[in-house]
Design a protein around this motif. Structure first.
Motif, PDB file in Angstrom:
ATOM      1  N   LEU A  48       0.829  -1.198   0.000  1.00  0.00           N
ATOM      2  CA  LEU A  48       0.000   0.000   0.000  1.00  0.00           C
ATOM      3  C   LEU A  48       0.871   1.259   0.000  1.00  0.00           C
ATOM      4  O   LEU A  48       0.564   2.236  -0.682  1.00  0.00           O
ATOM      5  N   LEU A  49       1.981   1.223   0.735  1.00  0.00           N
ATOM      6  CA  LEU A  49       2.875   2.379   0.792  1.00  0.00           C
ATOM      7  C   LEU A  49       3.416   2.722  -0.585  1.00  0.00           C
ATOM      8  O   LEU A  49       3.545   3.899  -0.937  1.00  0.00           O
ATOM      9  N   SER A  50       3.710   1.726  -1.385  1.00  0.00           N
ATOM     10  CA  SER A  50       4.247   1.947  -2.719  1.00  0.00           C
ATOM     11  C   SER A  50       3.326   2.836  -3.548  1.00  0.00           C
ATOM     12  O   SER A  50       3.775   3.757  -4.235  1.00  0.00           O
ATOM     13  N   SER A  51       2.042   2.589  -3.467  1.00  0.00           N
ATOM     14  CA  SER A  51       1.061   3.399  -4.190  1.00  0.00           C
ATOM     15  C   SER A  51       1.075   4.848  -3.690  1.00  0.00           C
ATOM     16  O   SER A  51       1.041   5.790  -4.483  1.00  0.00           O
ATOM     17  N   HIS A  52       1.127   4.996  -2.382  1.00  0.00           N
ATOM     18  CA  HIS A  52       1.157   6.344  -1.803  1.00  0.00           C
ATOM     19  C   HIS A  52       2.433   7.093  -2.190  1.00  0.00           C
ATOM     20  O   HIS A  52       2.385   8.285  -2.510  1.00  0.00           O
ATOM     21  N   LEU A  53       3.558   6.410  -2.163  1.00  0.00           N
ATOM     22  CA  LEU A  53       4.819   7.050  -2.549  1.00  0.00           C
ATOM     23  C   LEU A  53       4.793   7.465  -4.018  1.00  0.00           C
ATOM     24  O   LEU A  53       5.336   8.506  -4.387  1.00  0.00           O
ATOM     25  N   GLY A  54       4.141   6.660  -4.849  1.00  0.00           N
ATOM     26  CA  GLY A  54       3.994   7.017  -6.254  1.00  0.00           C
ATOM     27  C   GLY A  54       3.214   8.309  -6.429  1.00  0.00           C
ATOM     28  O   GLY A  54       3.588   9.180  -7.227  1.00  0.00           O
ATOM     29  N   ARG A  55       2.119   8.444  -5.695  1.00  0.00           N
ATOM     30  CA  ARG A  55       1.313   9.673  -5.767  1.00  0.00           C
ATOM     31  C   ARG A  55       2.100  10.871  -5.251  1.00  0.00           C
ATOM     32  O   ARG A  55       2.031  11.962  -5.827  1.00  0.00           O
ATOM     33  N   LEU A  56       2.846  10.681  -4.165  1.00  0.00           N
ATOM     34  CA  LEU A  56       3.642  11.775  -3.609  1.00  0.00           C
ATOM     35  C   LEU A  56       4.774  12.169  -4.555  1.00  0.00           C
ATOM     36  O   LEU A  56       5.107  13.348  -4.685  1.00  0.00           O
ATOM     37  N   GLY A  57       5.351  11.187  -5.230  1.00  0.00           N
ATOM     38  CA  GLY A  57       6.397  11.476  -6.211  1.00  0.00           C
ATOM     39  C   GLY A  57       5.844  12.247  -7.395  1.00  0.00           C
ATOM     40  O   GLY A  57       6.460  13.199  -7.876  1.00  0.00           O
ATOM     41  N   GLU A  60       5.551  15.757  -6.781  1.00  0.00           N
ATOM     42  CA  GLU A  60       6.857  16.368  -6.488  1.00  0.00           C
ATOM     43  C   GLU A  60       7.082  16.629  -5.004  1.00  0.00           C
ATOM     44  O   GLU A  60       7.834  17.519  -4.620  1.00  0.00           O
ATOM     45  N   LEU A  61       6.441  15.816  -4.146  1.00  0.00           N
ATOM     46  CA  LEU A  61       6.604  15.967  -2.703  1.00  0.00           C
ATOM     47  C   LEU A  61       7.695  15.079  -2.127  1.00  0.00           C
ATOM     48  O   LEU A  61       8.176  15.340  -1.029  1.00  0.00           O
ATOM     49  N   VAL A  62       8.058  14.010  -2.839  1.00  0.00           N
ATOM     50  CA  VAL A  62       9.134  13.131  -2.386  1.00  0.00           C
ATOM     51  C   VAL A  62      10.066  12.823  -3.548  1.00  0.00           C
ATOM     52  O   VAL A  62       9.671  12.840  -4.712  1.00  0.00           O
ATOM     53  N   SER A  63      11.302  12.569  -3.196  1.00  0.00           N
ATOM     54  CA  SER A  63      12.273  12.092  -4.173  1.00  0.00           C
ATOM     55  C   SER A  63      12.801  10.757  -3.663  1.00  0.00           C
ATOM     56  O   SER A  63      12.638  10.419  -2.491  1.00  0.00           O
ATOM     57  N   SER A  64      13.406   9.995  -4.552  1.00  0.00           N
ATOM     58  CA  SER A  64      13.932   8.696  -4.152  1.00  0.00           C
ATOM     59  C   SER A  64      15.314   8.500  -4.750  1.00  0.00           C
ATOM     60  O   SER A  64      15.646   9.062  -5.790  1.00  0.00           O
ATOM     61  N   GLU A  65      16.095   7.684  -4.039  1.00  0.00           N
ATOM     62  CA  GLU A  65      17.461   7.376  -4.473  1.00  0.00           C
ATOM     63  C   GLU A  65      17.768   5.939  -4.086  1.00  0.00           C
ATOM     64  O   GLU A  65      17.537   5.536  -2.941  1.00  0.00           O
ATOM     65  N   ARG A  66      18.259   5.181  -5.034  1.00  0.00           N
ATOM     66  CA  ARG A  66      18.655   3.808  -4.733  1.00  0.00           C
ATOM     67  C   ARG A  66      19.972   3.827  -3.970  1.00  0.00           C
ATOM     68  O   ARG A  66      20.926   4.479  -4.356  1.00  0.00           O
ATOM     69  N   ARG A  67      19.992   3.110  -2.856  1.00  0.00           N
ATOM     70  CA  ARG A  67      21.208   2.948  -2.058  1.00  0.00           C
ATOM     71  C   ARG A  67      21.359   1.456  -1.781  1.00  0.00           C
ATOM     72  O   ARG A  67      20.708   0.908  -0.903  1.00  0.00           O
ATOM     73  N   GLY A  68      22.205   0.809  -2.575  1.00  0.00           N
ATOM     74  CA  GLY A  68      22.343  -0.640  -2.468  1.00  0.00           C
ATOM     75  C   GLY A  68      21.049  -1.308  -2.884  1.00  0.00           C
ATOM     76  O   GLY A  68      20.525  -1.050  -3.958  1.00  0.00           O
ATOM     77  N   ARG A  69      20.498  -2.131  -2.000  1.00  0.00           N
ATOM     78  CA  ARG A  69      19.232  -2.802  -2.303  1.00  0.00           C
ATOM     79  C   ARG A  69      18.024  -2.011  -1.808  1.00  0.00           C
ATOM     80  O   ARG A  69      16.892  -2.428  -2.016  1.00  0.00           O
ATOM     81  N   SER A  70      18.267  -0.899  -1.153  1.00  0.00           N
ATOM     82  CA  SER A  70      17.173  -0.081  -0.612  1.00  0.00           C
ATOM     83  C   SER A  70      16.919   1.145  -1.476  1.00  0.00           C
ATOM     84  O   SER A  70      17.807   1.609  -2.189  1.00  0.00           O
ATOM     85  N   ILE A  71      15.725   1.652  -1.371  1.00  0.00           N
ATOM     86  CA  ILE A  71      15.402   2.946  -1.963  1.00  0.00           C
ATOM     87  C   ILE A  71      15.136   3.892  -0.801  1.00  0.00           C
ATOM     88  O   ILE A  71      14.305   3.595   0.072  1.00  0.00           O
TER      89      ILE A  71
END
Length: 117
Positions: A48-57, A60-71
């Motif tokens: 469910l969080l994935s969907s919310h993060l998509g809407r926030l992205g 333009e309210l959140v940004s993401s960065e891959r760090r190893g196996r994590s985002i």
């Protein structure tokens, strides 16, 4: 910020989980948080969080960065500042008395609610 983006941002923030996500990311600061920590902090499943993060992205309210196996997700302070400036400019029309005290106590509130990974 133009009116169209302001409406998109307000729509994204107009949902309880998404508002909680943004608040958790603001408290986390520049270090950001991995999705699993965010999900635990706001009490939702990872799917469910994935969907919310998509809407926030998209808003333009959140940004993401891959760090190893994590985002790692971070709040977009430029967008939040833009929204506040848009709202304050239109509602206050330069009146200092409206803005007076707006930020009083903010650092204390942020420290009290800090989310740690």
């Amino acid at each position: 910020m133009d009116k169209s983006l302001a409406l998109t941002v307000c729509t994204a923030l107009g949902q309880s989980v998404r508002m909680d996500v943004v608040r958790a990311l603001v408290r986390a600061g520049d270090d950001g948080l991995p999705a699993g920590v965010i999900a635990d902090a706001v009490g939702v499943s990872h799917n469910l969080l994935s969907s919310h993060l998509g809407r926030l992205g998209a808003a333009e309210l959140v940004s993401s960065e891959r760090r190893g196996r994590s985002i790692i997700y971070r709040a977009r302070y430029d967008t939040l500042r833009g929204l506040l400036a848009f709202l304050m400019h239109d509602c206050c029309q330069g009146r200092a008395d409206v803005l007076d005290g707006l930020m009083d106590g903010l650092p204390t509130a942020i420290q009290r609610e800090k989310v740690t990974p």
